[in-house]
Design a protein around this motif. Structure first.
Motif, short mmCIF file in Angstrom:
data_model
loop_
_atom_site.label_atom_id
_atom_site.label_comp_id
_atom_site.label_asym_id
_atom_site.label_seq_id
_atom_site.Cartn_x
_atom_site.Cartn_y
_atom_site.Cartn_z
N LEU A 61 0.83 -1.21 0.00
CA LEU A 61 0.00 0.00 0.00
C LEU A 61 0.87 1.26 0.00
CD1 LEU A 61 -2.70 -1.16 2.58
CD2 LEU A 61 -2.83 -1.22 0.08
N HIS A 62 1.98 1.19 -0.72
CA HIS A 62 2.92 2.32 -0.75
C HIS A 62 2.31 3.56 -1.41
CE1 HIS A 62 5.70 -0.70 0.52
NE2 HIS A 62 5.64 -1.36 -0.65
N VAL A 63 1.53 3.34 -2.48
CA VAL A 63 0.92 4.48 -3.18
C VAL A 63 -0.10 5.17 -2.28
CG1 VAL A 63 -0.48 5.16 -5.17
CG2 VAL A 63 1.31 3.45 -5.44
N ALA A 64 -0.87 4.39 -1.51
CA ALA A 64 -1.86 4.96 -0.58
C ALA A 64 -1.16 5.85 0.44
CB ALA A 64 -2.63 3.85 0.12
N GLU A 65 -0.01 5.43 0.91
CA GLU A 65 0.75 6.23 1.88
C GLU A 65 1.23 7.54 1.27
OE1 GLU A 65 3.87 3.98 3.67
OE2 GLU A 65 2.54 2.36 4.32
N THR A 66 1.68 7.48 0.01
CA THR A 66 2.15 8.70 -0.66
C THR A 66 1.02 9.71 -0.79
OG1 THR A 66 3.83 7.50 -1.92
CG2 THR A 66 3.14 9.63 -2.78
N VAL A 67 -0.15 9.25 -1.23
CA VAL A 67 -1.29 10.16 -1.42
C VAL A 67 -1.81 10.65 -0.07
CG1 VAL A 67 -3.67 10.35 -2.26
CG2 VAL A 67 -1.95 9.13 -3.61
N GLY A 68 -1.83 9.76 0.92
CA GLY A 68 -2.38 10.13 2.22
C GLY A 68 -1.56 11.14 2.98
N LYS A 69 -0.23 11.09 2.85
CA LYS A 69 0.59 12.01 3.64
C LYS A 69 1.74 12.63 2.86
CE LYS A 69 3.40 8.18 5.48
NZ LYS A 69 3.90 7.49 6.68
N GLY A 70 1.82 12.37 1.54
CA GLY A 70 2.96 12.85 0.77
C GLY A 70 2.66 13.89 -0.28
N ILE A 71 1.41 14.40 -0.35
CA ILE A 71 1.06 15.43 -1.32
C ILE A 71 0.81 16.76 -0.62
CG2 ILE A 71 -0.55 16.13 -3.13
CD1 ILE A 71 1.21 13.73 -3.88
N VAL A 72 -0.05 16.74 0.39
CA VAL A 72 -0.23 17.92 1.25
C VAL A 72 -0.03 17.47 2.70
CG1 VAL A 72 -1.80 19.11 -0.33
CG2 VAL A 72 -2.75 17.60 1.43
N ASP A 73 0.32 18.41 3.55
CA ASP A 73 0.59 18.12 4.96
C ASP A 73 -0.65 17.50 5.61
OD1 ASP A 73 1.31 18.05 7.59
OD2 ASP A 73 1.72 20.20 7.77
N ALA A 74 -0.50 16.31 6.15
CA ALA A 74 -1.63 15.61 6.76
C ALA A 74 -2.23 16.41 7.92
CB ALA A 74 -1.20 14.23 7.24
N GLN A 75 -1.46 17.30 8.53
CA GLN A 75 -1.94 18.06 9.68
C GLN A 75 -3.02 19.08 9.30
OE1 GLN A 75 -0.97 17.32 12.84
NE2 GLN A 75 0.19 15.66 11.86
N ILE A 76 -3.02 19.51 8.04
CA ILE A 76 -4.00 20.54 7.64
C ILE A 76 -5.25 19.92 7.02
CG2 ILE A 76 -2.15 22.21 7.29
CD1 ILE A 76 -3.96 21.11 4.20
N ILE A 77 -5.26 18.62 6.87
CA ILE A 77 -6.40 17.97 6.22
C ILE A 77 -7.58 17.84 7.18
CG2 ILE A 77 -7.23 15.78 5.26
CD1 ILE A 77 -4.63 15.50 3.79
N ASP A 78 -8.72 18.29 6.71
CA ASP A 78 -9.97 18.10 7.45
C ASP A 78 -11.06 17.74 6.46
OD1 ASP A 78 -10.56 20.47 6.12
OD2 ASP A 78 -10.39 21.73 7.91
N ALA A 79 -12.29 17.68 6.93
CA ALA A 79 -13.40 17.26 6.08
C ALA A 79 -13.60 18.19 4.89
CB ALA A 79 -14.69 17.18 6.90
#
Length: 332
Positions: A61-79
């Motif tokens: 699931l390497h691609v899922a990890e890249t999209v989930g936390k490697g495109i924009v900062d996961a800290q700013i993601i909300d609904a």
């Protein structure tokens, strides 16, 4: 924090995008096998859908990890960010599907994420290492697909010197079933994971998950199933563009294009790089066509597809940014 009902609705929107991804990108998996008449369309989509679904058992699931936390900062993601990103990707996907343009669902989603993230906090939202890797793949993946397909054409030509045209056709009609399956496997292993990453980071943002980034099994199965159902639903306008408008293919050439594309996707899946299956197979088909003669490729069609590649990221990003601002206004 958002309500459980709203969370379920957002996950539903994400799965709808995954369905559209399968619908939109079905052409990538089956265009060559349909255009060479190795399989009828209704059988081809079942073949592709099956291998789309089982891809999670083959790749990590390497691609899922890249999209989930490697495109924009996961800290700013909300609904709101997730919703806007999905709106940008879905609107662009529907528009290009209606027009029969084989643009990238993957880059529509990534463009949507970037647009929503930039709208929320600006450039500080961007994870540049992941974005640079993804943008580089826009150029690299079709080039690799093209080179591999050209190489395979030479290998096939040399290995078939003592065979009659009928024997070559018969051999590669069977082998094209294998190459179509391999391409669908690579497609499912890359594209479905992008939505897995989106749903998982949404769950983390709502404190439904904690600890090290990991995709729950139910998310994996739901995303693979949504993509497989989308593939089953077809996408015949784009099948026509990919399968016959760029260049005409024989079963041997279809095998070379699909195998070159499949190898490229396998490498991307192993490296965790979210590439475009559309870009990859287009490069491979162009390579196969050019191996006959340069004029065998309808360059006006190919060039219009390339233009769509470059427009997708900013277009989906702009739509997502507008959706984010609209969401903020409504929820104030």
């Amino acid at each position: 924090m958002i309500s459980f009902t709203l969370l379920v609705c957002l996950i539903g929107v994400a799965l709808f995008f995954d369905f559209l991804n399968g619908l939109h990108d079905a052409a990538n998996s089956i265009a060559t096998v349909v255009s060479t008449r190795v399989l009828k369309p209704e059988y081809a989509v079942v073949w592709a859908a099956f291998f789309n679904f089982v891809a999670f058992a083959v790749f990590g699931l390497h691609v899922a990890e890249t999209v989930g936390k490697g495109i924009v900062d996961a800290q700013i993601i909300d609904a709101a960010v997730i919703f806007a990103a999905l709106v940008g990707a879905i609107v662009w996907n529907i528009a290009t599907w209606v027009l029969g343009i084989p643009s990238s669902s993957s880059h529509a989603l990534i463009g949507g994420l970037l647009g929503a993230g930039l709208a929320k906090v600006g450039l500080s939202a961007v994870v540049w290492s992941g974005v640079i890797k993804t943008v580089a793949a826009i150029f690299v993946s079709p080039a690799i697909g093209l080179v591999l397909a050209l190489t395979l054409v030479l290998v096939v030509a040399w290995s078939s010197l003592r065979l009659t045209p009928l024997a070559v056709d018969k051999r590669y009609r069977k082998l094209q079933l294998v190459s179509a399956a391999a391409y669908s496997l690579g497609h499912g292993g890359n594209d479905a994971q992008k939505t897995m990453g989106i749903i998982t980071v949404l769950l983390y943002s709502q404190h439904m998950l904690s600890g090290k980034f990991a995709v729950p099994l139910w998310v994996v199965l739901a995303c693979q199933a949504a993509m497989a159902l989308g593939t089953l639903s077809g996408g015949w306008r784009i099948v026509h563009t990919m399968g016959s408008k760029i260049t005409r293919l024989t079963p041997a050439q279809g095998f070379c294009a699909e195998t070159g594309g499949a190898i490229t996707l396998f490498l991307a899946n192993i490296g965790g790089i979210p590439v475009s299956s559309t870009h990859t197979i287009t490069g491979a088909i162009v390579g196969v066509g050019a191996s006959r003669r340069v004029s065998a490729v309808r360059w006006n069609v190919a060039s219009s597809i390339v233009v769509a590649w470059f427009v997708t990221l900013p277009a989906a990003g702009l739509i997502a940014a507008l959706a984010f601002y609209a969401t903020r206004l409504i929820t104030r």
